[in-house]
Design a protein around this motif. Structure first.
Motif, PDB file in Angstrom:
ATOM      1  N   GLY A   1       0.769  -1.002  -0.055  1.00 40.34           N
ATOM      2  CA  GLY A   1       0.059  -0.026   0.024  1.00 40.34           C
ATOM      3  C   GLY A   1       0.811   1.361   0.029  1.00 40.34           C
ATOM      4  N   LEU A   2       0.192   2.413  -0.238  1.00 39.21           N
ATOM      5  CA  LEU A   2       0.758   3.803  -0.188  1.00 39.21           C
ATOM      6  C   LEU A   2       0.184   4.748   0.951  1.00 39.21           C
ATOM      7  CD1 LEU A   2       0.460   4.271  -4.077  1.00 39.21           C
ATOM      8  CD2 LEU A   2       2.399   3.518  -2.912  1.00 39.21           C
ATOM      9  N   GLN A   3       1.109   5.654   1.400  1.00 38.91           N
ATOM     10  CA  GLN A   3       0.677   6.604   2.126  1.00 38.91           C
ATOM     11  C   GLN A   3       0.817   7.917   1.483  1.00 38.91           C
ATOM     12  OE1 GLN A   3       3.427   5.736   5.369  1.00 38.91           O
ATOM     13  NE2 GLN A   3       1.589   5.407   6.836  1.00 38.91           N
ATOM     14  N   PRO A   4      -0.103   8.961   1.506  1.00 41.03           N
ATOM     15  CA  PRO A   4      -0.145  10.122   0.845  1.00 41.03           C
ATOM     16  C   PRO A   4       1.158  10.832   1.266  1.00 41.03           C
ATOM     17  CG  PRO A   4      -2.434   9.449   1.312  1.00 41.03           C
ATOM     18  CD  PRO A   4      -1.449   8.488   1.877  1.00 41.03           C
ATOM     19  N   GLU A   5       1.813  11.384   0.635  1.00 37.65           N
ATOM     20  CA  GLU A   5       2.965  12.194   1.035  1.00 37.65           C
ATOM     21  C   GLU A   5       2.441  13.773   1.488  1.00 37.65           C
ATOM     22  OE1 GLU A   5       5.599  14.244   2.120  1.00 37.65           O
ATOM     23  OE2 GLU A   5       6.479  12.354   1.411  1.00 37.65           O
ATOM     24  N   ILE A   6       2.361  13.709   2.834  1.00 37.73           N
ATOM     25  CA  ILE A   6       1.898  14.994   3.731  1.00 37.73           C
ATOM     26  C   ILE A   6       2.825  15.991   4.320  1.00 37.73           C
ATOM     27  CG2 ILE A   6      -0.333  14.080   3.658  1.00 37.73           C
ATOM     28  CD1 ILE A   6       0.165  13.642   6.834  1.00 37.73           C
ATOM     29  N   ASN A   7       4.142  15.475   4.440  1.00 36.48           N
ATOM     30  CA  ASN A   7       4.971  16.329   5.236  1.00 36.48           C
ATOM     31  C   ASN A   7       5.338  17.735   4.640  1.00 36.48           C
ATOM     32  OD1 ASN A   7       5.643  14.042   6.902  1.00 36.48           O
ATOM     33  ND2 ASN A   7       7.107  13.145   5.403  1.00 36.48           N
ATOM     34  N   LEU A   8       5.775  18.059   3.115  1.00 38.14           N
ATOM     35  CA  LEU A   8       5.785  19.230   2.976  1.00 38.14           C
ATOM     36  C   LEU A   8       4.638  20.022   3.314  1.00 38.14           C
ATOM     37  CD1 LEU A   8       7.602  21.301   1.217  1.00 38.14           C
ATOM     38  CD2 LEU A   8       6.341  20.344  -0.695  1.00 38.14           C
ATOM     39  N   ALA A   9       3.359  19.778   3.028  1.00 37.14           N
ATOM     40  CA  ALA A   9       2.346  20.302   3.309  1.00 37.14           C
ATOM     41  C   ALA A   9       2.161  20.684   4.810  1.00 37.14           C
ATOM     42  CB  ALA A   9       0.973  19.543   2.669  1.00 37.14           C
ATOM     43  N   LYS A  10       2.436  19.752   5.595  1.00 35.33           N
ATOM     44  CA  LYS A  10       2.091  19.691   6.990  1.00 35.33           C
ATOM     45  C   LYS A  10       3.106  20.943   7.440  1.00 35.33           C
ATOM     46  CE  LYS A  10       1.194  16.616  10.541  1.00 35.33           C
ATOM     47  NZ  LYS A  10       1.303  15.070  11.001  1.00 35.33           N
ATOM     48  N   ALA A  11       4.268  20.771   7.140  1.00 34.07           N
ATOM     49  CA  ALA A  11       5.321  21.963   7.608  1.00 34.07           C
ATOM     50  C   ALA A  11       4.973  23.275   7.082  1.00 34.07           C
ATOM     51  CB  ALA A  11       6.481  21.658   7.052  1.00 34.07           C
ATOM     52  N   ALA A  12       4.192  23.660   6.208  1.00 31.19           N
ATOM     53  CA  ALA A  12       3.721  24.569   5.524  1.00 31.19           C
ATOM     54  C   ALA A  12       2.305  25.378   6.391  1.00 31.19           C
ATOM     55  CB  ALA A  12       3.497  24.562   4.184  1.00 31.19           C
ATOM     56  N   GLY A  13       1.749  24.371   7.212  1.00 27.46           N
ATOM     57  CA  GLY A  13       0.713  24.833   7.928  1.00 27.46           C
ATOM     58  C   GLY A  13      -0.608  24.270   7.185  1.00 27.46           C
ATOM     59  N   ILE A  14      -0.334  23.566   6.212  1.00 31.83           N
ATOM     60  CA  ILE A  14      -1.999  23.209   5.575  1.00 31.83           C
ATOM     61  C   ILE A  14      -2.056  22.015   6.467  1.00 31.83           C
ATOM     62  CG2 ILE A  14      -2.552  21.978   3.468  1.00 31.83           C
ATOM     63  CD1 ILE A  14      -0.031  23.464   1.889  1.00 31.83           C
ATOM     64  N   HIS A  15      -3.506  21.870   6.328  1.00 30.31           N
ATOM     65  CA  HIS A  15      -4.275  21.025   7.159  1.00 30.31           C
ATOM     66  C   HIS A  15      -3.926  19.407   6.439  1.00 30.31           C
ATOM     67  CE1 HIS A  15      -6.865  24.112   9.109  1.00 30.31           C
ATOM     68  NE2 HIS A  15      -5.720  24.087   9.680  1.00 30.31           N
ATOM     69  N   THR A  16      -3.982  18.589   7.210  1.00 25.04           N
ATOM     70  CA  THR A  16      -3.685  17.028   6.631  1.00 25.04           C
ATOM     71  C   THR A  16      -4.543  16.211   7.561  1.00 25.04           C
ATOM     72  OG1 THR A  16      -1.531  16.815   7.934  1.00 25.04           O
ATOM     73  CG2 THR A  16      -1.442  17.422   5.681  1.00 25.04           C
ATOM     74  N   SER A  17      -4.564  15.218   7.254  1.00 25.52           N
ATOM     75  CA  SER A  17      -5.102  13.905   7.926  1.00 25.52           C
ATOM     76  C   SER A  17      -4.495  12.659   7.269  1.00 25.52           C
ATOM     77  CB  SER A  17      -6.745  13.809   7.843  1.00 25.52           C
ATOM     78  OG  SER A  17      -7.320  12.542   8.493  1.00 25.52           O
ATOM     79  N   ARG A  18      -5.220  11.721   6.737  1.00 30.69           N
ATOM     80  CA  ARG A  18      -4.577  10.759   5.882  1.00 30.69           C
ATOM     81  C   ARG A  18      -3.681  11.380   4.903  1.00 30.69           C
ATOM     82  NH1 ARG A  18      -9.078   6.855   4.056  1.00 30.69           N
ATOM     83  NH2 ARG A  18     -10.012   8.941   3.960  1.00 30.69           N
ATOM     84  N   GLY A  19      -4.442  12.272   4.100  1.00 30.55           N
ATOM     85  CA  GLY A  19      -4.098  13.108   2.968  1.00 30.55           C
ATOM     86  C   GLY A  19      -3.907  14.511   3.387  1.00 30.55           C
ATOM     87  N   ILE A  20      -3.634  15.496   1.970  1.00 27.17           N
ATOM     88  CA  ILE A  20      -3.693  16.820   2.347  1.00 27.17           C
ATOM     89  C   ILE A  20      -5.272  17.059   2.140  1.00 27.17           C
ATOM     90  CG2 ILE A  20      -2.889  18.950   1.220  1.00 27.17           C
ATOM     91  CD1 ILE A  20      -0.559  17.430   0.042  1.00 27.17           C
TER      92      ILE A  20
END
Length: 392
Positions: free
Chosen positions: A244-263
């Motif tokens: 399986g795959l996990q959505p890439e959220i690290n860059l978004a999260k660090a920028a203050g973008i809301h994330t859960s399983r994905g962006i």
């Protein structure tokens, strides 16, 4: 006016660029990506052997060709390090140099990463994942160097089963290992999964279910000894992980973008920060992750209109998924996970139709197993309510 910037050169990134170019040939467009920016359809990787496609034949165009075709600057082999939403800028590293780029609108098409199990043994670093063309090249190189072609696949989900069928059809000996009690555990009811498994087993594929891989060790002649949690051992030439795959959220999260399983986005594919959008495998749209081709195309068309000044919500009609397992032709339209359903099954000579019916008697999903059942795809799809209705 600053350019529209797309981060990511996968199917979603290129689809957005292509759809935007249909509407606006002149808008300045820049793509930044960590890889070489070859354009190809990732779903073709899991049946390239049967299609007799060498890895070099899978790519439809390199960065230079795609840049010319889409009138778009492509900054490849570069890593976006941070996003500053307040100044509409980002920083990226290329050739060990840190650069800054301003954007008018930013599209995150950063995809998803393979889930990797913590597996013991000196062979664990040799376990392949196939999430891009370079991964696939490495996998094929090792496979083609081995005479026995015994392959152990971790994961009996969609990708694991597609690779198993593809490999078995071209002379490999395939064993699929999964902790779940059945293949395609998230997509199929148990009775359909049993028949699907039987059909694949008839081609020679072996399933070892209800257990997991604990250790992979290098042994003689480049072989691997695979130790399972149930005490069983397997000898393999190549080990492939497809769990399986996990959505890439690290860059978004660090920028203050809301994330859960994905962006997290709304139906306009907008994040919580102004002028930043997400599409593709990384995007969780209205709480739903759909990492399949048809949803990505729906997203790309809607977002292209929005980027061009026509605010547009994505529309998700019922979108069945065709699983590329010719030994057991399968089409699946998963019912929404928050809907209680009952399965109604119709047996056919070469398979079955399983309908997912909700409490009000409405068809919410289906599974079509076999060539005869597949003919019902369009008829049944029309009966299923849209997942995200079209805006009025």
């Amino acid at each position: 006016m600053h350019p529209i910037v797309i981060i990511g050169s996968g199917m979603a990134g290129y689809a957005v660029a292509r759809e935007l170019r249909k509407l606006n040939p002149e808008q300045e467009l820049i793509m930044i990506c960590a890889d070489d920016a070859y354009n190809y359809a990732k779903p073709t990787l899991s049946n390239a052997l049967v299609a007799n496609k060498a890895p070099e034949q899978i790519a439809l165009g390199d960065a230079a060709k795609m840049s010319a075709q889409l009138n778009m600057q492509i900054i490849n082999n570069s890593w976006v390090k941070s996003i500053d939403a307040s100044s509409h800028s980002l920083s990226y590293e290329k050739d060990a140099q840190l650069n800054t780029l301003n954007y008018s609108k930013l599209v995150l098409a950063v995809g998803a990463n393979p889930i990797r199990l913590a597996i013991a043994g000196d062979g664990s670093d040799d376990i392949h994942v196939v999430n891009n063309l370079n991964h696939y090249k490495a996998f094929r190189k090792q496979l083609e160097a081995r005479s026995d072609k015994r392959v152990v696949i971790l994961g009996a989900g969609l990708i694991g089963c597609e690779f198993a069928n593809d490999l078995q059809n071209t002379g490999a000996q395939v064993t699929v290992v999964d902790l779940a009690p059945q293949p395609l555990g998230r997509l199929l009811p148990a009775h359909v999964a049993d028949q699907f498994q039987t059909n694949l087993e008839e081609t020679g594929i072996q399933f070892v279910l209800g257990t997991t891989v604990e250790k992979v060790s290098r042994i003689d002649n480049g072989d691997y000894l695979v130790n399972l949690a149930n005490g069983q051992t397997l000898v393999s030439d190549v080990v492939l992980s497809a769990i399986g795959l996990q959505p890439e959220i690290n860059l978004a999260k660090a920028a203050g973008i809301h994330t859960s399983r994905g962006i997290l986005t709304n139906t306009g594919l907008e994040t919580n920060l102004a002028d930043i959008f997400a599409v593709g495998d990384c995007a969780e749209v209205n709480g739903t992750l759909l990492p399949y081709v048809m949803p990505i195309m729906q997203q790309a068309r809607a977002l292209a209109k929005t980027l061009n000044g026509e605010q547009t919500a994505v529309h998700y009609p019922a979108m069945p998924v065709a699983v590329k397992t010719p030994a057991a032709p399968l089409t699946v339209l998963p019912a929404p996970i928050d809907v209680e359903i009952q399965w109604e099954t119709e047996e056919l000579d070469d398979g079955m139709i399983a309908r997912a019916i909700d409490a009000d008697g409405v068809l919410r999903g289906f599974v079509l197993l076999g060539a005869t059942a597949a003919k019902q795809r369009l008829t049944l799809t029309k009966q299923v309510p849209d997942l995200i209705p079209a805006s009025v």
